[in-house]
Scaffold this motif. Structure first.
Motif, short mmCIF file in Angstrom:
data_model
loop_
_atom_site.label_atom_id
_atom_site.label_comp_id
_atom_site.label_asym_id
_atom_site.label_seq_id
_atom_site.Cartn_x
_atom_site.Cartn_y
_atom_site.Cartn_z
N LEU A 61 0.87 -1.17 0.00
CA LEU A 61 0.00 0.00 0.00
C LEU A 61 0.91 1.22 0.00
CD1 LEU A 61 -1.50 -2.37 1.77
CD2 LEU A 61 -3.19 -0.59 2.11
N TYR A 62 0.77 2.08 -1.01
CA TYR A 62 1.68 3.20 -1.20
C TYR A 62 1.01 4.53 -0.84
CZ TYR A 62 4.80 0.20 -4.02
OH TYR A 62 5.66 -0.78 -4.47
N ASP A 63 1.75 5.35 -0.12
CA ASP A 63 1.38 6.75 0.10
C ASP A 63 2.41 7.58 -0.64
OD1 ASP A 63 0.54 9.21 1.01
OD2 ASP A 63 0.99 8.84 3.13
N LEU A 64 2.02 8.07 -1.82
CA LEU A 64 2.95 8.77 -2.71
C LEU A 64 2.86 10.28 -2.49
CD1 LEU A 64 2.32 6.72 -5.98
CD2 LEU A 64 4.02 6.31 -4.18
N GLY A 65 3.97 10.86 -2.03
CA GLY A 65 3.93 12.25 -1.58
C GLY A 65 3.43 12.26 -0.15
N SER A 66 4.06 11.44 0.68
CA SER A 66 3.52 11.12 2.01
C SER A 66 3.68 12.24 3.03
CB SER A 66 4.22 9.86 2.55
OG SER A 66 5.63 10.02 2.54
N SER A 67 4.51 13.25 2.75
CA SER A 67 4.80 14.36 3.68
C SER A 67 5.09 13.79 5.08
CB SER A 67 3.68 15.41 3.67
OG SER A 67 2.45 14.88 4.09
N LEU A 68 4.31 14.19 6.09
CA LEU A 68 4.59 13.71 7.44
C LEU A 68 3.89 12.40 7.78
CD1 LEU A 68 4.68 16.98 9.59
CD2 LEU A 68 6.53 15.81 8.39
N ILE A 87 4.16 1.61 2.26
CA ILE A 87 5.36 2.27 1.75
C ILE A 87 5.07 3.76 1.58
CG2 ILE A 87 7.08 2.34 -0.10
CD1 ILE A 87 6.43 -0.59 -0.69
N ALA A 88 5.73 4.57 2.40
CA ALA A 88 5.55 6.02 2.35
C ALA A 88 6.68 6.62 1.53
CB ALA A 88 5.55 6.59 3.76
N VAL A 89 6.32 7.32 0.45
CA VAL A 89 7.32 7.84 -0.50
C VAL A 89 7.21 9.37 -0.58
CG1 VAL A 89 8.19 7.73 -2.86
CG2 VAL A 89 7.07 5.72 -1.85
N ASP A 90 8.33 10.04 -0.46
CA ASP A 90 8.36 11.49 -0.63
C ASP A 90 9.73 11.88 -1.17
OD1 ASP A 90 6.29 13.78 0.74
OD2 ASP A 90 8.25 14.50 0.07
N ASN A 91 9.77 12.98 -1.92
CA ASN A 91 11.07 13.43 -2.44
C ASN A 91 11.72 14.47 -1.54
OD1 ASN A 91 9.53 15.68 -2.96
ND2 ASN A 91 10.05 15.83 -5.15
N SER A 92 11.07 14.77 -0.41
CA SER A 92 11.63 15.71 0.56
C SER A 92 12.19 14.93 1.75
CB SER A 92 10.55 16.68 1.05
OG SER A 92 11.00 17.41 2.18
N LYS A 113 7.59 1.20 5.47
CA LYS A 113 8.89 1.58 4.94
C LYS A 113 8.78 3.02 4.45
CE LYS A 113 10.00 -3.07 3.23
NZ LYS A 113 10.31 -3.87 2.01
N THR A 114 9.83 3.82 4.68
CA THR A 114 9.87 5.18 4.12
C THR A 114 10.94 5.21 3.04
OG1 THR A 114 11.40 5.92 5.84
CG2 THR A 114 9.06 6.27 6.24
N VAL A 115 10.59 5.85 1.92
CA VAL A 115 11.47 5.89 0.76
C VAL A 115 11.57 7.32 0.25
CG1 VAL A 115 11.83 5.07 -1.61
CG2 VAL A 115 10.80 3.54 0.10
N CYS A 116 12.78 7.82 0.09
CA CYS A 116 12.99 9.13 -0.53
C CYS A 116 13.19 8.91 -2.02
CB CYS A 116 14.21 9.83 0.08
SG CYS A 116 14.37 11.56 -0.47
N ALA A 117 12.21 9.33 -2.81
CA ALA A 117 12.26 9.08 -4.25
C ALA A 117 11.35 10.04 -4.99
CB ALA A 117 11.84 7.63 -4.55
N ASP A 118 11.61 10.18 -6.26
CA ASP A 118 10.76 10.95 -7.18
C ASP A 118 9.68 10.00 -7.69
OD1 ASP A 118 9.57 12.26 -9.31
OD2 ASP A 118 11.47 12.98 -10.16
N ILE A 119 8.42 10.29 -7.40
CA ILE A 119 7.36 9.33 -7.76
C ILE A 119 7.16 9.25 -9.27
CG2 ILE A 119 6.22 9.66 -5.54
CD1 ILE A 119 3.96 11.08 -7.13
#
Length: 243
Positions: A61-68, A87-92, A113-119
């Protein structure tokens, strides 16, 4: 976890720079979003309920642009599918650094899981539920269909997407009316006219809203079998699409 009051635009800025999700914003983000986006807390609550319905065993389950991580945490409270991973994904990186304390503040069984990436470049795998909560609007318009196609391609059959966005309206009267009432909402939450004006200048070059039809047509174009708008508060809306 304590958060500061948003006073980023409370004093005169000689030159208003483009809005960025940096550490300054991360420190005040919960206050900012609560006072700026009508219906935000309702959307977050419903994301948890929808995630519970669509989560499949051994899926992501993805939260894309998850912020906080508000949407991630709402899902974590309600998802109990065996083998499911959030999976929480944010580029910040500033947002992700602060989100980890928030996401780990409660002892809940579903792993995150937290991932720093460009969605726009992320490859999704075995996704049963995907959240784009006020995220797509910050991606260049010409890249949005390819991004949505990549998301769709990484989803399992029967999976669901929640897409929340600020809207624009083809009818100029409707556009002006709802923009005015959005500003009324912000004033009622304590923002001054200076703050509203400077925030608008900061964000107007990086947040590019589209119409509801633009979003619905794009979701159908990439392959979703059903897409509907389920929520609207002034010029903010949320959509649900099913693969």
């Amino acid at each position: 976890m304590s958060h500061e009051k948003d006073r980023i635009y409370a004093t005169e800025h000689g030159q208003v720079e483009d809005f960025r999700f940096d550490d300054q914003v991360a420190r005040v983000f919960p206050d900012m979003i609560k006072r700026s986006v009508p219906g935000y807390s309702h959307i977050i609550g419903m994301i948890g309920i929808l995630a519970e319905q669509y989560a499949q065993p051994d899926s992501h389950l993805y939260d894309l642009g998850s912020s906080l991580g508000a949407a991630t945490l709402a899902m974590r409270h309600r998802v109990h599918a065996p083998g499911a991973t959030l999976i929480a994904v944010d580029n910040s990186q500033a947002m992700l650094d602060r989100s980890r304390d928030f996401l780990e503040s409660e002892d809940l069984p579903t792993p995150v899981k937290t991932v720093c990436a460009d969605i726009t470049e992320l490859q999704l795998e075995r996704a049963s539920f995907v959240v784009l909560n006020f995220t797509l609007q910050f991606i260049p318009v010409e890249e949005r269909q390819a991004t949505l196609q990549r998301i769709y391609d990484g989803m399992l059959p029967g999976g669901a997407l929640v897409l929340s966005e600020k809207l624009r309206f083809a009818d100029p009267v409707q556009e002006q009316l709802l923009a005015q009432h959005h500003h009324d909402f912000k004033r009622a939450n304590g923002y001054s006219d200076l703050e509203i004006s400077q925030k608008r200048q900061a964000i107007e070059r990086v947040l590019l809203p589209e119409t509801a039809d633009d979003h619905l047509n794009r979701m159908k174009a990439v392959g979703f079998s059903a897409a509907t708008q389920w929520f609207q508060s002034f010029n903010f809306a949320s959509f649900l699409a099913i693969k």
